[in-house]
Design a protein around this motif. Structure first.
Motif, mmCIF file in Angstrom:
data_model
loop_
_atom_site.group_PDB
_atom_site.id
_atom_site.type_symbol
_atom_site.label_atom_id
_atom_site.label_comp_id
_atom_site.label_asym_id
_atom_site.label_seq_id
_atom_site.Cartn_x
_atom_site.Cartn_y
_atom_site.Cartn_z
ATOM 1 N N ARG A 38 -0.099 12.048 4.477
ATOM 2 C CA ARG A 38 -0.655 11.862 5.818
ATOM 3 C C ARG A 38 -1.852 10.919 5.784
ATOM 4 N NH1 ARG A 38 -0.064 18.183 7.645
ATOM 5 N NH2 ARG A 38 1.968 17.970 8.709
ATOM 6 N N ASN A 39 -2.719 11.085 4.790
ATOM 7 C CA ASN A 39 -3.896 10.222 4.695
ATOM 8 C C ASN A 39 -3.488 8.756 4.479
ATOM 9 O OD1 ASN A 39 -5.614 12.384 5.006
ATOM 10 N ND2 ASN A 39 -5.924 12.685 2.805
ATOM 11 N N SER A 40 -2.450 8.543 3.670
ATOM 12 C CA SER A 40 -2.011 7.174 3.413
ATOM 13 C C SER A 40 -1.344 6.571 4.647
ATOM 14 C CB SER A 40 -1.031 7.145 2.244
ATOM 15 O OG SER A 40 0.196 7.763 2.582
ATOM 16 N N THR A 41 -0.684 7.411 5.430
ATOM 17 C CA THR A 41 0.022 6.942 6.614
ATOM 18 C C THR A 41 -0.942 6.408 7.666
ATOM 19 O OG1 THR A 41 1.812 8.538 6.268
ATOM 20 C CG2 THR A 41 1.609 7.593 8.463
ATOM 21 N N TYR A 42 -2.085 7.096 7.804
ATOM 22 C CA TYR A 42 -3.032 6.731 8.863
ATOM 23 C C TYR A 42 -4.252 6.005 8.344
ATOM 24 C CZ TYR A 42 -0.082 10.004 11.363
ATOM 25 O OH TYR A 42 1.000 10.647 11.916
ATOM 26 N N ALA A 43 -4.208 5.618 7.076
ATOM 27 C CA ALA A 43 -5.354 4.887 6.493
ATOM 28 C C ALA A 43 -5.520 3.508 7.141
ATOM 29 C CB ALA A 43 -5.154 4.743 4.996
ATOM 30 N N HIS B 24 -4.331 5.108 -13.342
ATOM 31 C CA HIS B 24 -3.559 3.964 -12.836
ATOM 32 C C HIS B 24 -3.809 3.868 -11.328
ATOM 33 C CE1 HIS B 24 -0.145 1.368 -11.825
ATOM 34 N NE2 HIS B 24 -0.046 1.090 -13.104
ATOM 35 N N PRO B 25 -3.892 2.673 -10.790
ATOM 36 C CA PRO B 25 -4.165 2.526 -9.348
ATOM 37 C C PRO B 25 -3.062 3.080 -8.443
ATOM 38 C CG PRO B 25 -3.704 0.393 -10.372
ATOM 39 C CD PRO B 25 -3.913 1.360 -11.481
ATOM 40 N N ARG B 26 -1.839 3.234 -8.967
ATOM 41 C CA ARG B 26 -0.761 3.796 -8.151
ATOM 42 C C ARG B 26 -0.475 5.257 -8.512
ATOM 43 N NH1 ARG B 26 1.662 -0.776 -9.880
ATOM 44 N NH2 ARG B 26 3.243 0.441 -10.988
ATOM 45 N N LEU B 27 -1.394 5.888 -9.216
ATOM 46 C CA LEU B 27 -1.224 7.280 -9.642
ATOM 47 C C LEU B 27 -2.071 8.222 -8.800
ATOM 48 C CD1 LEU B 27 -0.309 9.546 -11.591
ATOM 49 C CD2 LEU B 27 -2.183 8.850 -13.110
ATOM 50 N N ILE B 28 -1.436 9.288 -8.317
ATOM 51 C CA ILE B 28 -2.120 10.337 -7.560
ATOM 52 C C ILE B 28 -2.113 11.607 -8.415
ATOM 53 C CG2 ILE B 28 -2.131 11.695 -5.434
ATOM 54 C CD1 ILE B 28 -0.223 9.473 -4.308
ATOM 55 N N LYS B 29 -3.269 12.217 -8.594
ATOM 56 C CA LYS B 29 -3.365 13.457 -9.366
ATOM 57 C C LYS B 29 -3.519 14.631 -8.405
ATOM 58 C CE LYS B 29 -4.107 13.726 -13.374
ATOM 59 N NZ LYS B 29 -3.225 14.042 -14.519
ATOM 60 N N LEU B 30 -2.597 15.584 -8.500
ATOM 61 C CA LEU B 30 -2.621 16.761 -7.634
ATOM 62 C C LEU B 30 -2.731 18.026 -8.473
ATOM 63 C CD1 LEU B 30 0.323 15.778 -5.232
ATOM 64 C CD2 LEU B 30 -2.104 15.266 -4.961
ATOM 65 N N SER B 31 -3.397 19.034 -7.934
ATOM 66 C CA SER B 31 -3.515 20.308 -8.645
ATOM 67 C C SER B 31 -2.483 21.320 -8.160
ATOM 68 C CB SER B 31 -4.929 20.887 -8.482
ATOM 69 O OG SER B 31 -5.216 21.123 -7.109
ATOM 70 N N PHE C 41 1.203 21.712 -5.290
ATOM 71 C CA PHE C 41 2.237 20.983 -4.563
ATOM 72 C C PHE C 41 1.838 20.686 -3.118
ATOM 73 C CE2 PHE C 41 6.380 19.942 -2.876
ATOM 74 C CZ PHE C 41 7.064 19.410 -3.959
ATOM 75 N N GLY C 42 1.165 21.617 -2.471
ATOM 76 C CA GLY C 42 0.805 21.450 -1.073
ATOM 77 C C GLY C 42 -0.104 20.270 -0.803
ATOM 78 N N GLN C 43 -0.828 19.810 -1.827
ATOM 79 C CA GLN C 43 -1.727 18.659 -1.638
ATOM 80 C C GLN C 43 -0.948 17.387 -1.331
ATOM 81 O OE1 GLN C 43 -3.965 19.054 -5.433
ATOM 82 N NE2 GLN C 43 -5.794 18.896 -4.151
ATOM 83 N N LEU C 44 0.320 17.371 -1.684
ATOM 84 C CA LEU C 44 1.119 16.166 -1.478
ATOM 85 C C LEU C 44 1.164 15.768 -0.002
ATOM 86 C CD1 LEU C 44 3.024 14.009 -2.639
ATOM 87 C CD2 LEU C 44 4.914 15.626 -2.314
ATOM 88 N N ILE C 45 1.316 16.733 0.869
ATOM 89 C CA ILE C 45 1.426 16.425 2.290
ATOM 90 C C ILE C 45 0.142 15.784 2.823
ATOM 91 C CG2 ILE C 45 0.632 18.657 3.205
ATOM 92 C CD1 ILE C 45 3.686 16.720 4.470
ATOM 93 N N GLU D 118 0.837 -1.183 0.000
ATOM 94 C CA GLU D 118 0.000 0.000 0.000
ATOM 95 C C GLU D 118 0.885 1.251 0.000
ATOM 96 O OE1 GLU D 118 -3.213 -0.164 -0.268
ATOM 97 O OE2 GLU D 118 -3.290 -2.349 -0.117
ATOM 98 N N MET D 119 0.267 2.393 -0.216
ATOM 99 C CA MET D 119 1.017 3.632 -0.228
ATOM 100 C C MET D 119 1.652 3.924 1.135
ATOM 101 S SD MET D 119 -0.256 7.346 -1.614
ATOM 102 C CE MET D 119 0.826 8.784 -1.479
ATOM 103 N N ARG D 120 1.071 3.369 2.194
ATOM 104 C CA ARG D 120 1.630 3.586 3.527
ATOM 105 C C ARG D 120 3.012 2.933 3.675
ATOM 106 N NH1 ARG D 120 -2.270 -0.534 4.817
ATOM 107 N NH2 ARG D 120 -3.825 1.077 5.206
ATOM 108 N N ASP D 121 3.390 2.052 2.737
ATOM 109 C CA ASP D 121 4.672 1.360 2.799
ATOM 110 C C ASP D 121 5.800 2.136 2.114
ATOM 111 O OD1 ASP D 121 3.616 -0.973 4.117
ATOM 112 O OD2 ASP D 121 2.715 -1.520 2.198
ATOM 113 N N ILE D 122 5.493 3.308 1.597
ATOM 114 C CA ILE D 122 6.503 4.102 0.897
ATOM 115 C C ILE D 122 7.619 4.518 1.859
ATOM 116 C CG2 ILE D 122 6.906 6.371 -0.160
ATOM 117 C CD1 ILE D 122 4.163 6.037 -1.521
#
Length: 237
Positions: free
Chosen positions: A232-237, A215-222, A224-228, A2-6
């Motif tokens: 965080r959401n992936s960490t605590y999912a 793609h299931p492993r692709l994140i679309k952001l509008s 840069f600040g959305q990255l954080i 999962e993304m939390r494993d990054i």
């Protein structure tokens, strides 16, 4: 996984951390002004892209390669009537691209600072181009402090992404690539098995344009600040 494993977050440099393409576009326009006696701006710009595309296998990416193509195209457009004075002006335009200010784009510095304080991720720069040029841009940006590893390659393909992961001792699925170019930053990273966060920039080099796909492993952001928030959401999912 999962993304939390990054474990590693890799960032593209040009037009992801700072503005770059706008400076090249400005040189293209100024070159068009110099070549007005022989061609229109559209003809100059179209010719430059054609020359750059033809030279890529030999010169690769970067400011020096661009400057060679700029002069070659000018000689061709002018039908070899170019004067030494104009050649020198073109050289100065190209050399100016080695020193332009690489001020971090909005939200970049703060986002990197927050990611660095989380201490669970290794932050790296993974960019393509000419080594001294890319080193200079990173140094001028003031962002060096956030990165434990910087790697500059001649091109970004699936092979280079796999090699990056091997160099860092992580699996591709433990890596998140962040960048503006779907062609160079996103598609090959996904092909290698990594995660990818796409942050489009308002200007795109013609040779970086490509079709996008979900793609299931692709994140679309509008922005840069959305990255954080995604991290965080992936960490605590």
């Amino acid at each position: 996984m999962e993304m939390r494993d990054i474990k590693v977050i890799a960032f593209d440099a040009d037009d992801t951390l700072w503005d770059c393409q706008s400076w090249f576009d400005d040189v293209d326009r100024r070159c068009g002004e110099l070549l007005k006696p022989w061609a229109t701006q559209e003809e100059v710009s179209r010719g430059l892209i054609e020359v750059e595309h033809r030279n890529l296998p030999l010169t690769g990416y970067g400011t020096k390669a661009f400057t060679l193509s700029l002069i070659e195209n000018a000689v061709r457009v002018s039908r070899e009537q170019l004067t030494g004075d104009i050649v020198m002006q073109l050289l100065e335009l190209g050399k100016g691209l080695l020193t332009f200010p690489t001020t971090p784009l909005p939200e970049v510095d703060e986002t990197l600072r927050q990611l660095a304080t989380m201490r669970r991720y290794r932050l790296v720069v993974f960019t393509k181009g000419e080594l001294m040029d890319q080193e200079g841009k990173l140094r001028r940006s003031g962002l060096e402090q956030y990165f434990s590893h910087v790697e500059t390659v001649s091109n970004k393909t699936e092979l280079e992404y796999r090699q990056l992961c091997e160099n860092l001792g992580v699996a591709p699925e433990e890596t998140l690539m962040v960048g503006n170019s779907f062609r160079s930053d996103i598609a090959p990273a996904l092909a290698a098995g990594a995660w990818a966060a796409h942050i489009p920039y308002h200007v795109v080099w013609a040779l970086e344009k490509s079709e996008e796909f979900p793609h299931p492993r692709l994140i679309k952001l509008s922005h840069f600040g959305q990255l954080i928030d995604e991290i965080r959401n992936s960490t605590y999912a």
